[in-house]
Design an enzyme around this catalytic site. Structure first.
Site, PDB file in Angstrom:
ATOM      1  N   HIS A 199       0.156   4.341   0.683  1.00  0.00           N
ATOM      2  CA  HIS A 199      -1.010   4.374  -0.204  1.00  0.00           C
ATOM      3  C   HIS A 199      -2.201   4.991   0.524  1.00  0.00           C
ATOM      4  CE1 HIS A 199       0.330   1.037  -3.200  1.00  0.00           C
ATOM      5  NE2 HIS A 199       1.224   1.984  -3.038  1.00  0.00           N
ATOM      6  N   TYR A 235      -7.766  -4.803  -6.633  1.00  0.00           N
ATOM      7  CA  TYR A 235      -8.386  -6.109  -6.369  1.00  0.00           C
ATOM      8  C   TYR A 235      -9.485  -6.273  -7.419  1.00  0.00           C
ATOM      9  CZ  TYR A 235      -6.225  -6.090  -1.721  1.00  0.00           C
ATOM     10  OH  TYR A 235      -5.332  -6.075  -0.681  1.00  0.00           O
ATOM     11  N   PRO A 283      -5.306 -14.185   2.309  1.00  0.00           N
ATOM     12  CA  PRO A 283      -4.520 -12.952   2.144  1.00  0.00           C
ATOM     13  C   PRO A 283      -5.258 -11.786   1.490  1.00  0.00           C
ATOM     14  CG  PRO A 283      -3.872 -14.579   0.518  1.00  0.00           C
ATOM     15  CD  PRO A 283      -4.854 -15.259   1.415  1.00  0.00           C
ATOM     16  N   LYS A 304      -4.047  -9.035   5.958  1.00  0.00           N
ATOM     17  CA  LYS A 304      -4.068  -8.880   7.418  1.00  0.00           C
ATOM     18  C   LYS A 304      -3.028  -9.706   8.190  1.00  0.00           C
ATOM     19  CE  LYS A 304      -7.231  -5.872   7.748  1.00  0.00           C
ATOM     20  NZ  LYS A 304      -6.505  -4.662   7.499  1.00  0.00           N
ATOM     21  N   TYR A 343      -9.736  -2.140   6.065  1.00  0.00           N
ATOM     22  CA  TYR A 343      -8.531  -2.330   5.245  1.00  0.00           C
ATOM     23  C   TYR A 343      -7.318  -1.640   5.862  1.00  0.00           C
ATOM     24  CZ  TYR A 343      -5.873  -3.066   0.965  1.00  0.00           C
ATOM     25  OH  TYR A 343      -4.927  -3.478   0.048  1.00  0.00           O
TER      26      TYR A 343
HETATM   27  C1  PHB Z   1       1.222  -8.182  -1.564  1.00  0.00           C
HETATM   28  O1  PHB Z   1       1.684  -7.120  -1.975  1.00  0.00           O
HETATM   29  O2  PHB Z   1       1.895  -9.211  -1.515  1.00  0.00           O
HETATM   30  C2  PHB Z   1      -0.204  -8.235  -1.103  1.00  0.00           C
HETATM   31  C3  PHB Z   1      -0.936  -7.075  -1.008  1.00  0.00           C
HETATM   32  C4  PHB Z   1      -2.255  -7.115  -0.602  1.00  0.00           C
HETATM   33  C5  PHB Z   1      -2.838  -8.336  -0.295  1.00  0.00           C
HETATM   34  C6  PHB Z   1      -2.102  -9.511  -0.365  1.00  0.00           C
HETATM   35  C7  PHB Z   1      -0.778  -9.467  -0.777  1.00  0.00           C
HETATM   36  O3  PHB Z   1      -4.142  -8.367   0.064  1.00  0.00           O
END
Ligand code: PHB
Ligand code: APR
Length: 396
Positions: free
Chosen positions: A75, A204, A295, A299, A387
């Site tokens: 990505h 997000y 989460p 990280k 990120y």
């Molecule tokens: C996930 O794909 O499980 C995932 C991706 C980004 C995050 C947390 C979990 O910040």
């Protein structure tokens, strides 16, 4: 009684323990892993799935990335959304071409276990480490139980890669560290569903009903999350209600959420936790045994692998030059990145989760931050570089 002699005794076959063992072996250093769960269990435990560029580079250099290269999804940006308004943070432009790869943690585990075993590495599954002894001497030991029999690993170093509930951290003398803990007043309800992702890149989203995240695992598996109360339970969340709520929270004009059969659901509390010392004598900690981050920044796994990088540097210095200098600097080096990750994970969590009502001071601060992302390249760059993960050099 099984009595095993090795150079490095490793407790835990998560990303930290397995990466450490493989990396050491590539440098001619012998280690043995104890894992209290079965191979099947650890290979199927659903966890997050976001790999920083650093992590992917390490897996490539260790020769364990064939499947990751084939199946991982690269990505180059991420969508951030606030009350239906979406902005894209482009990594290429803001970080000089760095990127992330989406690849489930259990796939990482399968790759690492297969590599370790095929290269002749020793691992005991369903082997519970019970006690770590003599770690203030040059010859520490791990007492464990395997197949109802007691065993002992006799080694030069013990590395506690045994996660948040392991014995590594609990063995460190209490007076050797300060503990920091932050519990968030919400949890994540996570699902896996047989449906093509509705967005190629992660989203997000802040919404007045709460946070939502759209992620994915493959062309036909989506991974999505919803903010729920800490005392909520899965019984309150029918599949229908989950999809409805995801559509509301992630929604923006001209975009539609694809839905499909949900095959896994779970609720996980959000927590920030760490201690500020990762070593006592010949006992070291790496990964979740020393720190947990919420989460929202993706990280967890990356921090575990970064700890291992610094530990390997130290262990190589020891075995090549008979010097403890790098190992004795491990805590200081690793903590810089760990605090950075705590801050970034906390920032993302605070920005995108519903906390106080609309119109409150707190809400307005969140809205102001979001608006700033869209108008300031400097602010967007701050988010992007954290990120995708800062390069190792900046912390060394
Ligand atoms: C996930 O794909 O499980 C995932 C991706 C980004 C995050 C947390 C979990 O910040
Ligand atoms: N004896 C043997 N094994 C143990 C013991 C013990 N006493 N205690 C714990 N373990 C094992 C657990 O069963 C687990 O498989 O240690 C392993 C720790 O692995 P992880 O929890 O995956 O921790 P880590 O390798 O640090 O990786 C951190 O995992 O929890 C996620 O989100 C987190 O992505 C992050 C990553």
């Amino acid at each position: 009684m099984k009595n095993i002699k090795t150079q490095v005794g490793i407790i835990g076959a998560g990303p930290a323990g397995l990466t450490l063992a493989i990396w050491l072996k590539k440098n001619g250093i012998d280690s043995v892993i104890l894992e209290r769960k079965s191979r099947e269990y650890i290979e199927n435990r659903t966890r997050a799935g976001l790999l920083e560029q650093n992590t992917v580079d390490i897996f490539k250099s260790l020769g364990v990335a064939d499947r990751l290269i084939e199946k991982g999804l690269e990505h180059h940006g991420v969508f951030l959304s606030f009350n239906g308004k979406r902005v894209r943070v482009p990594f290429d432009e803001l970080t000089g071409g760095r990127k992330i790869t989406v690849y489930g943690q259990q796939e990482v585990i399968k790759d690492l276990v297969a590599d370790w075993i095929s290269s002749g590495g020793k691992i005991y599954f369903e082997a519970q480490a019970e006690r770590i002894e003599d770690f203030e001497t040059n010859n520490p030991k791990i007492k464990f139980i395997h197949e109802e029999e007691e065993g002992m690993i006799d080694c030069d170093f013990v590395i506690g890669c045994d996660g948040f509930h392991g014995i590594g951290r609990k063995t460190l003398p209490k007076e050797s560290y300060t503990e920091y803990s932050h519990c968030y007043p919400f949890s994540w309800l996570g699902i896996l569903a047989h449906v093509a992702p509705s967005s190629e890149e992660l989203i997000y989203a802040y919404h007045e009903n709460g946070f939502a995240l759209s992620s994915l695992r493959s062309e036909n598996i989506s991974r999505l999350y919803l903010q729920v109360d800490n005392n909520d339970s899965l019984e309150n969340w029918s599949d229908e209600r989950i999809w409805e709520e995801l559509a509301i929270r992630l929604g923006t004009e001209g975009w539609e959420l694809k839905t499909g059969p949900i095959f896994e659901k779970s609720i996980t509390p959000m927590r920030g936790f760490m201690i500020d010392n990762l070593q006592f004598g010949r006992l070291f900690l790496a990964g979740d045994s020393a720190h947990i981050v919420p989460p929202t920044g993706g990280k967890g796994l990356n921090l575990a692998v970064a700890d291992v990088k610094h530990l390997v540097d130290g262990l190589l210095d020891f075995y090549k030059n008979n010097s403890m200098e790098t190992l004795n600097g491990y805590t200081e080096t690793a903590l810089k990145r760990i605090w950075r990750a705590q801050d970034f994970s906390n920032f993302m969590t605070a920005l995108f989760h519903k906390q106080e009502e609309h119109g409150s001071f707190q809400y307005s601060m969140q809205a102001a931050k979001f608006d700033y992302i869209a108008i300031s390249k400097a602010y967007a760059t701050t988010i992007a570089e954290n990120y995708v993960g800062l390069p190792f050099e900046v912390f060394e």
